[in-house]
Scaffold this active site. Structure first.
Site, PDB file in Angstrom:
ATOM      1  N   GLU A 186      -7.953  44.014  -5.455  1.00 17.85           N
ATOM      2  CA  GLU A 186      -9.018  44.419  -4.534  1.00 17.85           C
ATOM      3  C   GLU A 186     -10.123  45.168  -5.285  1.00 17.85           C
ATOM      4  OE1 GLU A 186      -6.881  45.047  -0.258  1.00 17.85           O
ATOM      5  OE2 GLU A 186      -6.072  46.233  -1.907  1.00 17.85           O
ATOM      6  N   ALA A 192      -1.399  49.802  -6.080  1.00 16.93           N
ATOM      7  CA  ALA A 192      -1.110  51.144  -5.585  1.00 16.93           C
ATOM      8  C   ALA A 192       0.117  51.729  -6.280  1.00 16.93           C
ATOM      9  CB  ALA A 192      -0.878  51.097  -4.077  1.00 16.93           C
ATOM     10  N   GLY A 204      -3.930  46.459  -4.980  1.00 14.32           N
ATOM     11  CA  GLY A 204      -5.159  47.242  -5.028  1.00 14.32           C
ATOM     12  C   GLY A 204      -5.962  46.994  -6.280  1.00 14.32           C
ATOM     13  N   GLU A 225       1.242  42.529  -1.474  1.00  8.63           N
ATOM     14  CA  GLU A 225       1.594  43.567  -0.497  1.00  8.63           C
ATOM     15  C   GLU A 225       2.575  43.066   0.558  1.00  8.63           C
ATOM     16  OE1 GLU A 225      -2.364  45.015  -2.114  1.00  8.63           O
ATOM     17  OE2 GLU A 225      -1.414  43.087  -1.667  1.00  8.63           O
TER      18      GLU A 225
END
Length: 719
Positions: free
Chosen positions: A103, A61, A100, A123
């Site tokens: 992911e 992110a 992310g 995270e």
């Protein structure tokens, strides 16, 4: 922000283009969604490959977006759509796939990874959890125990470990993108149902509850008071006990709890503060981005004590030739063997060859005539250090930089005995120097911008977090430490015990309380400093030492402990008792309790019950108050620098953000009110008097910590 092209006539290649790490910003998410829609609807496209520009897949992110409302397409529906598509999608992972980005790789049906790439879900280090399906997909792919370990620690793993765990399908030394295209063509005819990770059943161990409980207890021990790892465990439990649709909802609920928490704000502040600390400015206007550092190929270290040995190791393992100097043959030989052992152990741990060919050990300063830089690491004795610097001026070529590893002495006084004061700078390492990441770069008033830039750059090369600070007694870290230590000993006088104070600080999040930390460092170190500063001398009555010295309150209890030969872990006795000299298992010592009772009785002090809240407030608010004075004096350029020093050098818990951020988070009005209260109760303790800057900030409406610089007006900056 994502480039779309058709390759091999039937493979859609989507390349993320958001340097430096192709973060999933709003624009990137929008571009991925648009590109995937195009690929899935184009009959010519049989498969899709997702890669990143410049050898980096995706760093996750864009953290800068966390401060405002979400813009652009949300990530979870976007990733679900990629996974649900009827055309095979292959992730070509080079460089990093983090957060992310990891992911995103998990929703691709296949994953090809370059052998040098790193993967992970970090995270938790930002006070949040992987909230785009990471806590739901990873357990389904690799099982509960392995997923728990990766998600709750946030550690990065190698490509080889990812393959072993079953996260990726192939590791390659070739171009991952080219291989992924070939792989995608071969996958066209294969069914995708078994490749959709969210559709898999999570493999559950029979003792799931016991496993989760054990991990919870372990996390609570390692990360005292930190919320995010515990929330991660709850999310993984959902992956084990719920279908994906309900698990992803639970993940979202937990993320909502964490996202706006004080801990998440603090941890994200730490992330940016570390990057800000390297951006220094001198009064002349010279800055980090326009002051070119010198290249350092060779260095010398004077002194092979604990600190000197660690600095030698730090330099050698990054490829710098090092000449180590000692004053006596026996000390030289002992230091040599210890340095070699440290380097060999370090090399073995990292799977590389030890850099022993870079080392030279000598008794003669004459051997230093051609080195680029010298770091003096002898005892904290000004007269001794001055003699060393005078000798170095005679021996070293005129362009050699002369650095001192002092923890608090006057760098300019050392520069004054040399023939090159502009090339003298402080490099205050923290022990053990080859482990601790902090480096205070002490700018003397005559240190040139090139000299500062070189010291900062060298620190970064050694893997240190370098912070530029001004020249004053104790600099930033140790100057602030004094009122913190003083408050702890004053609390002892008033009725607390070492173990009560330590427990309060450790429950707050410190790895060690103040007295355990002192035992580890050695109580004789502070005792020697107090002697040298004139607080202890022949005029002090050893039986009834005065409780007021140099015009302020003084607590002689630490001196009384040292007079009994109790120097901490190394002697097996200090504030605590240990099984043996060098032991680490601290136990309360009845003799310390007796000493405290006798002391209070002798001086007529009626002990009182002291709350944990008072311990935290007096220790931490006094710490922050001195930080405000340091900002006033221009010894630190910004509050972020102070916080970075305390995070990396003194073990301040990251979820508190550092002493200055913590004061901001508690509320500056509250800090001011409590300091005024404690100063009224203890008027003979000057460091409890609120600083003018703190009062000014409160009067200005308590602006956020990033805005404090606008309110700091100094007559003269020491940076």
């Amino acid at each position: 922000m994502a480039r779309y092209e058709l390759v091999k006539r039937s493979v859609a290649l989507i390349t993320l283009t958001n340097p430096p790490v192709n973060a999933l910003s709003s624009a990137v998410r929008h571009a991925i969604a648009k590109s995937m829609e195009h690929a899935l609807n184009d009959p010519k496209v049989k498969a899709v490959v997702i890669c990143g520009e410049n050898g980096r897949f995706c760093g996750g992110a864009d953290i800068r977006e966390f401060a405002g409302p979400l813009r652009g397409p949300p990530l979870v529906p976007l990733l679900d759509a990629i996974e649900a598509g009827e055309k095979p999608v292959v992730a070509a992972i080079e460089g990093v796939a983090l957060g992310g980005g990891f992911e995103l790789a998990l929703v691709c049906h296949y994953r090809i990874v370059h052998f040098k790439a790193r993967l992970g879900l970090p995270e938790v280090t930002l006070g949040i959890l992987p909230a785009a399906g990471g806590t739901q997909r990873l357990p389904r792919l690799i099982g509960i125990p392995a997923a728990l370990e990766l998600i709750t620690t946030g550690r990065h793993i190698s490509a080889q470990e990812a393959l072993k765990l079953g996260i990726v399908d192939q590791v390659t030394e070739q171009n991952a993108c080219e291989l992924a295209v070939e792989f995608a063509l071969r996958a066209v005819a294969k069914p995708l149902s078994s490749r959709r990770v969210s559709m898999l059943t999570t493999p559950c161990p029979p003792d799931l509850d016991a496993l989760l409980e054990a991990v919870t207890m372990q996390v609570k021990r390692k990360a005292r008071g930190v919320m995010a790892p515990l929330a991660c465990i709850q999310a993984v439990r959902a992956a084990a006990t719920m279908p994906y649709s309900k698990g992803i909802k639970r993940e979202s609920e937990l993320m909502a709890t964490l996202f706006n928490s004080g801990q998440a704000r603090a941890l994200q502040y730490c992330f940016f503060a570390q990057r800000t600390a390297g951006k220094w400015t001198l009064p002349s206007g010279a800055q980090w981005n326009n002051s070119k550092p010198r290249e350092i190929r060779s260095a010398a270290i004077i002194g092979l004590g604990t600190m000197g040995r660690g600095i030698v190791v730090s330099l050698a393992r990054v490829g710098i030739s090092v000449i180590a100097v000692e004053s006596e043959k026996k000390l030289l030989e002992t230091g040599k063997q210890m340095v070699i052992g440290m380097l060999e152990r370090d090399a073995k741990r990292r799977g590389v060859s030890a850099s022993l060919n870079l080392l030279k050990f000598t008794l003669s300063l004459q051997d230093l005539k051609d080195v680029d830089l010298v770091i003096e690491a002898v005892f904290e004795d000004m007269a001794l250090k001055k003699r060393v610097f005078q000798e170095l001026s005679k021996v070293c070529r005129p362009a050699t930089l002369l650095c001192t590893n002092t923890s608090g002495l006057d760098v300019d006084a050392l520069a004054g005995v040399t023939d090159r004061p502009h090339l003298v700078v402080g490099m205050h390492f923290f022990s053990p120097a080859h482990v601790m990441k902090l480096l205070e770069v002490v700018c003397g008033p005559r240190s040139s911008s090139e000299t500062i830039a070189t010291a900062m750059s060298l620190g970064k090369r050694m893997g240190k977090v370098s912070v530029a600070v001004g020249n004053c007694p104790g600099f930033v870290g140790n100057r602030m430490l004094k009122p913190y230590l003083d408050q702890a000993t004053f609390l002892l006088e008033e009725g607390a015990t070492p173990e009560q104070i330590d427990k309060a600080l450790e429950d707050f999040g410190f790895a060690m309380g103040v007295f355990r930390m002192s035992d580890l460092a050695g109580l004789d170190v502070g005792w020697r400093v107090r002697k040298e500063s004139g607080l202890i001398g022949p005029d002090v009555d050893p039986k009834n030492p005065p409780r007021r010295r140099q015009g302020r309150r003084y607590c002689p209890i630490p001196d009384m402990v040292c007079e009994q030969g109790r120097f901490g872990q190394k002697t097996g006795r200090g504030w605590y008792m240990y099984d043996k000299p060098g032991g680490t298992n601290a136990k309360p010592d009845p003799l310390i309790q007796n000493l405290l009772e006798m002391y209070r009785s002798r001086y007529g002090i009626q002990p009182r019950n002291i709350s944990d809240q008072e311990i935290i407030e007096r220790c931490l608010f006094a710490l922050a108050n001195e930080g405000f004075r340091i900002l006033e004096d221009g010894i630190a350029a910004r509050p972020e620098d102070i916080d970075v020093i305390y995070l990396f050098g003194y073990g301040f818990p990251r979820h508190g953000g550092g002493p200055m951020f913590y004061a901001s988070m508690v509320g500056l009005e509250r800090v001011l009110e409590r300091l005024e209260h404690y100063h009224q109760a203890h008027p003979d303790v000057p460091h409890l008097e609120p600083s003018p800057l703190l009062k000014k900030l409160v009067a200005c409406g308590s602006p956020p910590v990033q805005k404090w610089r606008e309110h700091i007006k100094t007559m003269h900056s020491h940076l």
